[in-house]
Design an enzyme around this catalytic site. Sequence first.
Site, short mmCIF file in Angstrom:
data_model
loop_
_atom_site.label_atom_id
_atom_site.label_comp_id
_atom_site.label_asym_id
_atom_site.label_seq_id
_atom_site.Cartn_x
_atom_site.Cartn_y
_atom_site.Cartn_z
N HIS A 1 0.85 -1.20 0.00
CA HIS A 1 0.00 0.00 0.00
C HIS A 1 0.87 1.24 0.00
O HIS A 1 1.89 1.29 0.66
CB HIS A 1 -0.87 -0.01 1.26
CG HIS A 1 -1.48 1.31 1.56
ND1 HIS A 1 -2.51 1.81 0.82
CD2 HIS A 1 -1.19 2.22 2.51
CE1 HIS A 1 -2.84 2.99 1.33
NE2 HIS A 1 -2.06 3.26 2.33
N GLU B 1 -11.29 5.05 -4.13
CA GLU B 1 -12.22 5.37 -3.06
C GLU B 1 -13.41 6.09 -3.69
O GLU B 1 -13.22 6.91 -4.58
CB GLU B 1 -11.57 6.29 -2.01
CG GLU B 1 -10.71 5.55 -1.02
CD GLU B 1 -10.26 6.46 0.11
OE1 GLU B 1 -10.30 7.69 -0.06
OE2 GLU B 1 -9.84 5.94 1.14
#
Length: 203
Positions: free
Chosen positions: A3, A76
């Site tokens: 990440h 997102e």
Amino acid sequence: MRHGETEWNVEARIQGQRDSELTANGIAQAEAIARRLAGEEFDVLVSSDLGRALATARRIAERCGRSIVIDARLRERHFGVGEGLSYDQVGRDFPDAFSRARETDPDFAIPGGESRRAFHARVTGAFEALAREHAGRRVAVVTHGGVLATLYRFVHGIPVAMPHKVAITNATYNALSVLGSKWTVESWDDSDHLADTEPFDEA
């Protein structure tokens, strides 16, 4: 899977998916991640297709001599029309958006955004698809903080509607493995590689 940089900034403004400028500190963090990844034998670099996550991935790819596989499934989509507003503005325009009642309502969504339930299903499905599509390969993933937090819930079996704070350091580096359908966190919140970028903001 790895990440990269999260999508929050120190001004408590909701970073929209269109925000793609890295701060000087964000650049330093991307460089630190690249140095860490350069020492690993990874096969594929996958990134969200928008925002600072993609900007971070581009710098990592350049430093590691890799191309990027762009994957819109890693976006997102929480805030919809609230993107780019301050938290105060979102709270004013969408009353109780951050209330405990809404936090435990998996189907609440700001107009144009995804509900927690839909987001969770999409993100977990995306990571499971990545695991299938790249079976047997080491995959580096640069994505947004909320995506990783949702994956954390999934790996640890935390119900979608259960309030749970997941502390994710900006530009953290994590290791995950999947065997069959079982996901395991091998390491979490490993930020030692960021020591030379201090001080950095976790907002």
